[in-house]
Motif scaffolding. Structure first.
Motif, mmCIF file in Angstrom:
data_model
loop_
_atom_site.group_PDB
_atom_site.id
_atom_site.type_symbol
_atom_site.label_atom_id
_atom_site.label_comp_id
_atom_site.label_asym_id
_atom_site.label_seq_id
_atom_site.Cartn_x
_atom_site.Cartn_y
_atom_site.Cartn_z
ATOM 1 N N UNK A 39 31.507 52.297 38.508
ATOM 2 C CA UNK A 39 30.867 51.102 37.699
ATOM 3 C C UNK A 39 31.551 49.874 38.117
ATOM 4 N N UNK A 40 30.707 48.843 37.840
ATOM 5 C CA UNK A 40 31.202 47.713 38.333
ATOM 6 C C UNK A 40 31.450 46.786 36.958
ATOM 7 N N UNK A 41 32.545 45.752 36.970
ATOM 8 C CA UNK A 41 32.566 44.934 35.758
ATOM 9 C C UNK A 41 31.794 43.769 35.740
ATOM 10 N N UNK A 95 33.311 33.338 27.660
ATOM 11 C CA UNK A 95 32.492 34.544 28.030
ATOM 12 C C UNK A 95 32.070 34.224 29.695
ATOM 13 N N UNK A 96 32.479 35.303 30.563
ATOM 14 C CA UNK A 96 31.977 35.027 31.818
ATOM 15 C C UNK A 96 31.074 36.286 31.908
ATOM 16 N N UNK A 97 29.821 35.774 32.459
ATOM 17 C CA UNK A 97 28.767 36.986 32.787
ATOM 18 C C UNK A 97 28.291 36.982 34.104
ATOM 19 N N UNK A 98 28.232 38.073 34.759
ATOM 20 C CA UNK A 98 27.921 38.114 36.188
ATOM 21 C C UNK A 98 26.448 37.796 36.268
ATOM 22 N N UNK A 99 26.135 36.851 37.608
ATOM 23 C CA UNK A 99 24.843 36.698 37.730
ATOM 24 C C UNK A 99 24.476 36.972 39.004
ATOM 25 N N UNK A 100 24.907 36.554 40.221
ATOM 26 C CA UNK A 100 24.778 36.979 41.401
ATOM 27 C C UNK A 100 26.309 37.764 42.047
ATOM 28 N N UNK A 101 27.198 38.133 41.089
ATOM 29 C CA UNK A 101 28.171 38.734 41.567
ATOM 30 C C UNK A 101 28.744 39.836 40.478
ATOM 31 N N UNK A 135 37.672 49.193 42.769
ATOM 32 C CA UNK A 135 38.624 48.715 43.876
ATOM 33 C C UNK A 135 38.902 47.350 44.255
ATOM 34 N N UNK A 136 38.350 46.570 43.446
ATOM 35 C CA UNK A 136 38.498 45.050 43.432
ATOM 36 C C UNK A 136 39.048 44.388 42.029
ATOM 37 N N UNK A 137 39.411 43.152 42.234
ATOM 38 C CA UNK A 137 39.684 42.320 40.888
ATOM 39 C C UNK A 137 39.316 41.090 40.934
ATOM 40 N N UNK A 138 39.133 40.465 40.107
ATOM 41 C CA UNK A 138 38.835 38.872 39.852
ATOM 42 C C UNK A 138 39.621 38.111 38.898
#
Length: 248
Positions: free
Chosen positions: A55-57, A109-115, A120-123
């Motif tokens: 799953x992705x955040x 609040x940050x909500x993913x749009x095109x990302x 295995x990654x972090x932001x």
């Protein structure tokens, strides 16, 4: 042979410790850029690792402390993420630079749009904040992380002094001692101030040198002018005397 078995056992034990400690350490955290000084301003990075393999955040909510409201909260744009800022009324208004602040940011609040944050990654999500409280040693930011499979992880447990780390610890920002200028900018601001000072000094020196050079040039011109006049008068006198001698 015995030594080899001991080394192998030690390696297996170390690997087990790493495997156990790895997931526990991977949680939402907050780190200042430079240091976060009491009474000053700072840039904070909320670091969000992805803990799931399938799953992705896609969403991060950060709640700002109500017991120590911040008068200024400015998030930096993150490509591929939409930002929403929620504010709330303050029970006790803040006075900043002679102005009364009646509301403060309560949540970003940050909500993913095109990302998204893939496995295995972090932001990192940067935010400029201030003024930091002078009567606290740390600030707790409760965070909520949402995955694209609808799973929600609440990083809201506050750590206790001397106690074990909770299973889902909230991000904690440690505050440094108050800076003299109350800006908390660190070495970069000090370097910038020194650069401006050096530039002003150089400019002043240049102006002084130019003035001195101009004064010297004026003095030289006057001296040469006087010498020219003296030579001219002497030449005229010599010509008159020579004419008289020829007439005699």
């Amino acid at each position: 042979m015995k030594l080899s078995r001991i080394a192998l056992a030690g390696g297996v034990a170390a690997s087990t410790v790493l495997l156990i400690a790895g997931p526990a350490a991977a949680h939402v955290s907050v780190q200042p850029v430079g240091e976060a000084a009491k009474g000053g301003y700072a840039t904070l990075n909320f670091k969000v690792p992805n803990e799931r393999d399938q799953a992705s955040t896609v969403k991060l909510e950060v709640n700002f402390p109500a017991d120590h409201p911040l008068s200024s909260v400015t998030p930096q744009a993150v490509p591929g993420w939409d930002i929403k800022i929620d504010k709330s009324k303050l029970d006790k208004p803040l006075e900043v630079h002679g102005k009364k602040i009646t509301e403060a940011v309560s949540k970003v609040t940050w909500t993913a749009d095109d990302s998204e944050i893939a496995p295995g990654y972090f932001q990192q999500f940067p935010v400029s904040v201030g003024a930091l409280p002078e009567d606290a040693d740390q600030l707790v930011f409760k965070a909520i992380q949402t995955y694209d499979n609808k799973e929600v992880v609440r990083w809201i447990e506050e750590p206790t002094a001397g106690g074990e780390e909770p299973d889902s610890p909230a991000p904690v920002l440690k505050l440094a001692a108050a800076a003299e200028d109350h800006h908390g900018g660190g070495a970069d601001d000090a370097k910038e101030a020194d650069d401006h000072k050096a530039a002003d000094t150089a400019s002043s020196t240049e102006k002084t040198g130019t003035a001195a050079s101009s004064s010297s040039s004026d003095t030289t011109a006057r001296t040469l002018g006087i010498i020219g006049i003296v030579i001219g008068v002497a030449g005229v006198a010599f010509g008159v005397l020579a004419g008289r001698r020829r007439s005699a």
